[in-house]
Design a protein around this motif. Structure first.
Motif, PDB file in Angstrom:
ATOM      1  N   ASN A  46       0.844  -1.193   0.000  1.00 44.03           N
ATOM      2  CA  ASN A  46       0.000   0.000   0.000  1.00 44.03           C
ATOM      3  C   ASN A  46       0.883   1.248   0.000  1.00 44.03           C
ATOM      4  OD1 ASN A  46      -2.454  -1.467   0.169  1.00 44.03           O
ATOM      5  ND2 ASN A  46      -2.146  -1.744   2.372  1.00 44.03           N
ATOM      6  N   LEU A  48       1.333   5.470   0.039  1.00 46.10           N
ATOM      7  CA  LEU A  48       0.851   6.829   0.267  1.00 46.10           C
ATOM      8  C   LEU A  48       1.674   7.731  -0.649  1.00 46.10           C
ATOM      9  CD1 LEU A  48      -0.638   9.099   1.840  1.00 46.10           C
ATOM     10  CD2 LEU A  48       1.252   9.021   3.491  1.00 46.10           C
ATOM     11  N   SER A  74      -6.293   0.312  -7.384  1.00 44.49           N
ATOM     12  CA  SER A  74      -6.647   1.602  -6.783  1.00 44.49           C
ATOM     13  C   SER A  74      -6.802   1.533  -5.279  1.00 44.49           C
ATOM     14  CB  SER A  74      -7.932   2.137  -7.421  1.00 44.49           C
ATOM     15  OG  SER A  74      -9.001   1.208  -7.235  1.00 44.49           O
ATOM     16  N   GLU A  75      -7.156   0.363  -4.773  1.00 45.45           N
ATOM     17  CA  GLU A  75      -7.312   0.220  -3.325  1.00 45.45           C
ATOM     18  C   GLU A  75      -5.977   0.135  -2.589  1.00 45.45           C
ATOM     19  OE1 GLU A  75      -7.597  -3.999  -5.099  1.00 45.45           O
ATOM     20  OE2 GLU A  75      -8.286  -1.968  -5.597  1.00 45.45           O
ATOM     21  N   LYS A  78      -2.991   5.774  -2.244  1.00 44.05           N
ATOM     22  CA  LYS A  78      -3.748   6.994  -1.985  1.00 44.05           C
ATOM     23  C   LYS A  78      -2.931   8.190  -2.429  1.00 44.05           C
ATOM     24  CE  LYS A  78      -7.321   9.182  -0.167  1.00 44.05           C
ATOM     25  NZ  LYS A  78      -8.701   8.969  -0.630  1.00 44.05           N
ATOM     26  N   GLU A 100      -7.152  13.212  -2.226  1.00 47.50           N
ATOM     27  CA  GLU A 100      -7.298  13.768  -0.883  1.00 47.50           C
ATOM     28  C   GLU A 100      -6.464  15.043  -0.796  1.00 47.50           C
ATOM     29  OE1 GLU A 100      -5.970  12.832   3.730  1.00 47.50           O
ATOM     30  OE2 GLU A 100      -6.415  11.127   2.412  1.00 47.50           O
ATOM     31  N   THR A 125      -4.061   6.016   8.721  1.00 52.64           N
ATOM     32  CA  THR A 125      -4.147   4.843   7.852  1.00 52.64           C
ATOM     33  C   THR A 125      -2.770   4.200   7.750  1.00 52.64           C
ATOM     34  OG1 THR A 125      -5.875   5.947   6.563  1.00 52.64           O
ATOM     35  CG2 THR A 125      -4.817   4.021   5.565  1.00 52.64           C
ATOM     36  N   TYR A 127       0.158   2.376   5.866  1.00 50.99           N
ATOM     37  CA  TYR A 127       0.707   2.189   4.530  1.00 50.99           C
ATOM     38  C   TYR A 127       2.040   1.457   4.640  1.00 50.99           C
ATOM     39  CZ  TYR A 127      -2.647   5.775   3.090  1.00 50.99           C
ATOM     40  OH  TYR A 127      -3.805   6.490   2.845  1.00 50.99           O
TER      41      TYR A 127
END
Length: 389
Positions: A46, A48, A74-75, A78, A100, A125, A127
């Motif tokens: 994941n 960021l 996409s999940e 971010k 965001e 969150t 990451y």
């Protein structure tokens, strides 16, 4: 007698710079960095993706769109814009696209590190890694996919390859070639000899826990990337260089913008040299931390255009002195020239050499001006404006 002493000192300083550039330029040419095999199907970390910016309304949307267009789940990522003094309509347009937006509070002592710290203190969150881009950067669709391969192979800190996204005049073309040479000498060449690649400030991929650790209590007005490097090297992290991960970066095309940008960079380099010179020798002698020592040595190098210019000026200046001075000056100029040609040989066109050579005096004196006035960067925030491409 005085003239010989001055020339002798100049020769020593320039020889030191020329030798460093030549060694790492040759090293970068002789050894090619390995590219990890893709493990994307096995592991999708994941990410960021942070885009800090100050009044970057003209470029931020295109940059954010390049992040959103990734060939990556996409999940698993971010895109976050750290918006300092952005227009309301720009913020609205970004949010409409699914970005965001973290609005940075007004602060006369603003800097990139402070904006990132503020966001991280409000980010809960989890990451695996953080990508730091400049607001004008545009990335290729496979950026995160290739970055995931490096992470899957154990890399904690990765510097992507920045390339120019504009070359509309001689100045921006020379700035583009400067990036090429930096990539070859200070990233590819460093890794070829087992040392860490230099970070640039954007196009950086960093393990999230490591990033939070290195950003904690960071208080730096200018030279965010240099402070980060020193903290990482002190803790014996190795920075990888990923030539296969490309970031497009806007190059300066106006002389005054060039001077202002180099003034800020020069101030940061001198500041970190003075701050860390004794620590560098301590780390080398007490902990055998050559990577840290090497980084501080880089801070002591003259700007490359200054090294080129002075070594060229020195040749006729030594013609009427003892032959040894003239020979030494000629060798230094040959080493510097060879270093640059080796590093840029695949990117420079023979037809443009004359035009670039004619543009060098303006760049040389612009850099001298930036050096002499670098102290101004300690007293005020210097912003490099960008244009929509």
């Amino acid at each position: 007698m005085i003239a010989e002493i001055v020339v002798g000192l100049m020769i020593l300083v320039l020889a030191y710079n020329a030798a460093y550039l030549f060694i790492f330029s040759v090293a970068g040419a002789l050894r090619q960095p390995g590219v990890p095999k893709s493990k994307q199907s096995e592991y999708a970390p994941n990410f960021l993706v942070l885009l800090p910016g100050f009044k970057e309304d003209s470029v931020i949307i295109k940059s954010a769109e390049s992040v959103l267009a990734q060939n990556y789940p996409s999940e698993n990522f971010k895109c976050v814009v750290l918006a300092d003094c952005f227009k309301p309509e720009t913020i609205a347009a970004l949010r409409t696209r699914g970005v965001e937006v973290f609005e940075v509070p007004e602060d006369p002592n603003r800097n990139k590190a402070k904006s990132i710290q503020l966001y991280l203190s409000n980010c809960f969150t989890e990451y695996n890694a953080c990508v730091i881009l400049d607001a004008d950067n545009v990335i290729q669709p496979d950026f995160l996919q290739v970055a995931a391969s490096y992470i899957a192979n154990g890399s904690k800190i990765i510097q992507a390859r920045r390339v120019a996204k504009n070359e509309e005049n001689v100045l921006s073309r020379m700035d583009s070639l400067s990036e090429v040479i930096n990539n070859h000498i200070f990233r590819k060449g460093q890794r070829a000899l087992g040392l860490s690649a230099s970070l640039i400030g954007s196009g950086m991929i960093i393990d999230m826990n490591t990033f939070r650790m290195v950003m904690e209590d960071m208080d730096v007005f200018s030279g965010f990337d240099k402070e980060m490097e020193l903290r990482l090297l002190k803790n014996r992290f190795t920075m990888e260089y990923a030539e296969s991960i490309v970031v497009y970066d806007e190059k300066v095309s106006q002389h005054q913008v060039y001077v202002n940008q180099r003034r800020r960079w020069t101030y940061a380099q001198i500041h970190f040299l003075k701050k860390n010179i004794f620590r560098a020798f301590y780390e080398l002698i007490s902990h055998r931390n050559f990577d840290y020592f090497n980084k501080v040595v880089q801070f002591s190098l003259l700007p490359r255009i200054v090294t080129i210019g002075l070594s060229l000026i020195l040749i006729p200046a030594t013609f009427f002195l003892e032959a040894n001075y003239f020979i030494a000056s000629s060798i230094i100029f040959a080493m510097v020239s060879s270093s640059i040609l080796i590093a840029s040989r695949k990117h420079i066109r023979f037809s443009e050499i004359l035009k670039l050579t004619m543009g060098m005096p303006a760049v040389f004196f612009g850099m001298i001006k930036a050096l002499v006035t670098s102290g101004q960067a300690a007293r005020k925030f210097i912003h490099t404006p960008h244009n929509a491409q």
